[in-house]
Enzyme design. Sequence first.
Site, PDB file in Angstrom:
ATOM      1  N   GLU A   1     -26.201  16.076 -17.490  1.00  0.00           N
ATOM      2  CA  GLU A   1     -27.328  16.646 -16.738  1.00  0.00           C
ATOM      3  C   GLU A   1     -28.459  15.622 -16.717  1.00  0.00           C
ATOM      4  O   GLU A   1     -28.751  15.000 -17.737  1.00  0.00           O
ATOM      5  CB  GLU A   1     -27.799  17.939 -17.406  1.00  0.00           C
ATOM      6  CG  GLU A   1     -28.988  18.570 -16.698  1.00  0.00           C
ATOM      7  CD  GLU A   1     -29.283  19.970 -17.215  1.00  0.00           C
ATOM      8  OE1 GLU A   1     -28.348  20.783 -17.342  1.00  0.00           O
ATOM      9  OE2 GLU A   1     -30.464  20.235 -17.505  1.00  0.00           O
TER      10      GLU A   1
ATOM     11  N   THR B   1     -31.406  18.835 -12.293  1.00  0.00           N
ATOM     12  CA  THR B   1     -32.289  20.006 -12.400  1.00  0.00           C
ATOM     13  C   THR B   1     -33.195  20.076 -11.170  1.00  0.00           C
ATOM     14  O   THR B   1     -33.372  19.098 -10.429  1.00  0.00           O
ATOM     15  CB  THR B   1     -33.150  19.966 -13.675  1.00  0.00           C
ATOM     16  OG1 THR B   1     -34.032  18.860 -13.594  1.00  0.00           O
ATOM     17  CG2 THR B   1     -32.296  19.858 -14.924  1.00  0.00           C
TER      18      THR B   1
ATOM     19  N   ALA C   1     -38.657  25.154 -10.491  1.00  0.00           N
ATOM     20  CA  ALA C   1     -38.718  26.560 -10.071  1.00  0.00           C
ATOM     21  C   ALA C   1     -39.913  26.833  -9.163  1.00  0.00           C
ATOM     22  O   ALA C   1     -40.204  27.968  -8.844  1.00  0.00           O
ATOM     23  CB  ALA C   1     -38.771  27.462 -11.294  1.00  0.00           C
TER      24      ALA C   1
ATOM     25  N   HIS D   1     -28.956  22.137  -9.301  1.00  0.00           N
ATOM     26  CA  HIS D   1     -29.452  23.410  -9.836  1.00  0.00           C
ATOM     27  C   HIS D   1     -30.334  24.043  -8.767  1.00  0.00           C
ATOM     28  O   HIS D   1     -31.029  23.338  -8.037  1.00  0.00           O
ATOM     29  CB  HIS D   1     -30.303  23.176 -11.084  1.00  0.00           C
ATOM     30  CG  HIS D   1     -29.570  22.543 -12.224  1.00  0.00           C
ATOM     31  ND1 HIS D   1     -29.988  22.652 -13.536  1.00  0.00           N
ATOM     32  CD2 HIS D   1     -28.440  21.794 -12.281  1.00  0.00           C
ATOM     33  CE1 HIS D   1     -29.156  22.005 -14.333  1.00  0.00           C
ATOM     34  NE2 HIS D   1     -28.212  21.460 -13.596  1.00  0.00           N
TER      35      HIS D   1
ATOM     36  N   ALA E   1     -30.259  35.962 -11.059  1.00  0.00           N
ATOM     37  CA  ALA E   1     -29.372  34.910 -10.542  1.00  0.00           C
ATOM     38  C   ALA E   1     -28.210  35.519  -9.757  1.00  0.00           C
ATOM     39  O   ALA E   1     -27.731  34.936  -8.781  1.00  0.00           O
ATOM     40  CB  ALA E   1     -28.860  34.064 -11.703  1.00  0.00           C
TER      41      ALA E   1
ATOM     42  N   TYR F   1     -26.277  32.117 -22.306  1.00  0.00           N
ATOM     43  CA  TYR F   1     -27.160  31.933 -23.464  1.00  0.00           C
ATOM     44  C   TYR F   1     -26.467  32.407 -24.740  1.00  0.00           C
ATOM     45  O   TYR F   1     -26.498  33.601 -25.062  1.00  0.00           O
ATOM     46  CB  TYR F   1     -28.471  32.719 -23.218  1.00  0.00           C
ATOM     47  CG  TYR F   1     -29.132  32.251 -21.944  1.00  0.00           C
ATOM     48  CD1 TYR F   1     -30.064  31.224 -21.965  1.00  0.00           C
ATOM     49  CD2 TYR F   1     -28.746  32.770 -20.706  1.00  0.00           C
ATOM     50  CE1 TYR F   1     -30.612  30.735 -20.789  1.00  0.00           C
ATOM     51  CE2 TYR F   1     -29.285  32.283 -19.521  1.00  0.00           C
ATOM     52  CZ  TYR F   1     -30.212  31.272 -19.578  1.00  0.00           C
ATOM     53  OH  TYR F   1     -30.746  30.764 -18.409  1.00  0.00           O
TER      54      TYR F   1
ATOM     55  N   GLN G   1     -26.818  27.338 -22.452  1.00  0.00           N
ATOM     56  CA  GLN G   1     -28.057  26.816 -23.014  1.00  0.00           C
ATOM     57  C   GLN G   1     -27.699  25.973 -24.238  1.00  0.00           C
ATOM     58  O   GLN G   1     -26.649  26.195 -24.855  1.00  0.00           O
ATOM     59  CB  GLN G   1     -28.937  28.019 -23.406  1.00  0.00           C
ATOM     60  CG  GLN G   1     -30.259  27.716 -24.060  1.00  0.00           C
ATOM     61  CD  GLN G   1     -31.170  26.942 -23.118  1.00  0.00           C
ATOM     62  OE1 GLN G   1     -30.918  25.771 -22.839  1.00  0.00           O
ATOM     63  NE2 GLN G   1     -32.211  27.583 -22.632  1.00  0.00           N
TER      64      GLN G   1
END
Length: 286
Positions: free
Chosen positions: A16, A47, A50, A76, A122, A142, A173
């Site tokens: 990532e 990434t 937002a 993302h 999501a 998560y 995560q």
Amino acid sequence: MKIRDLFEEKTVFSFEVFPPKKTSSVDVIYKTLDELKDLKPDFISVTFGAGGSSNNQFACDVASKIKENGITPMIHLPSINYTKEEISVTLDEIKRRGIENILALRGDKSPDIEPKNDFPHASDLITYIKAHGDFDIAGACYPECHPDADTIIDDIMNLKKKVDAGATHLISQLFFDNDSFYDFREKTVLAGIDVPIEAGIMPVVNKSQIERMVTTCGASLPRKFVRIMQKYENNPEALRDAGIAYAINQIVDLIASGVDGIHLYTMNNAYVARKISEAVSGIINA
Ligand code: FAD
């Protein structure tokens, strides 16, 4: 290349990266991508902000550069602060660039931005993306519970909704205690979640990362991790090497336990990604 197909062939190993800030040049990340390319990851994800001050044009540029380098990109896409029309424009742009893989996200709620109501979860975004084109869609998960969920069981039942909506694989995560991941994986199986789950591994290699981990990340910090961080926090080289060693240890144990994939949060640090890749390359698909 659709990432879901890779899991049928191998233990997936992915990276990532994050795009540069608005004020900086893309050249630095392009140099990093050139170095990461040589490590032949199965895909590299980028990434995406937002909302607010982030520069999402750069995220698309970085994903295109990954593709030009011959590596499969994944972009993302957090949605909470965007309308359907805005997401539709972004999806058209992603499609135009020939990017097939999207990590569909809600995004973190920000105290400074009034969320738009088009994508409360999501799973709503996944349904929308599926109707918009032939993308392969992943979701986030998560192992130690998302902070908004009351219990891990609630969170896993919500995760099932994401998979039912069309997520073909999940990326976790970060965590530092592999047992928390194994417990989580067992619960997902009981909940009927049958898609591959990549384990998110973050090598902690500098002091500012340690501070962030302790104050904001919410991951439990095993005693051996804390001991290492305390011992080397003021010795940058030793801390870097210890952080790399800790991540390698986690990965070896995960691979031995049959994990579907490893997603390395590189923090745009090609040196660290190289050290870890070299250490695990002989065992990842042995
Ligand atoms: P959701 O799946 O919507 O879950 C959020 C909360 O809502 C959870 O508590 C869940 O239990 C609950 N929930 C979910 N669905 C339902 C439902 N149908 N009904 C009721 N409750 C529900 N953020 C960014 O801004 N940009 C990034 O690039 C980015 N990349 C990330 C990559 C990874 C691998 C991970 C793990 C996180 C990333 N994030 C990123 C952070 C992420 O946006 C936040 O963690 C966010 O708070 C939750 O996003 P989500 O997609 O998991 O949300």
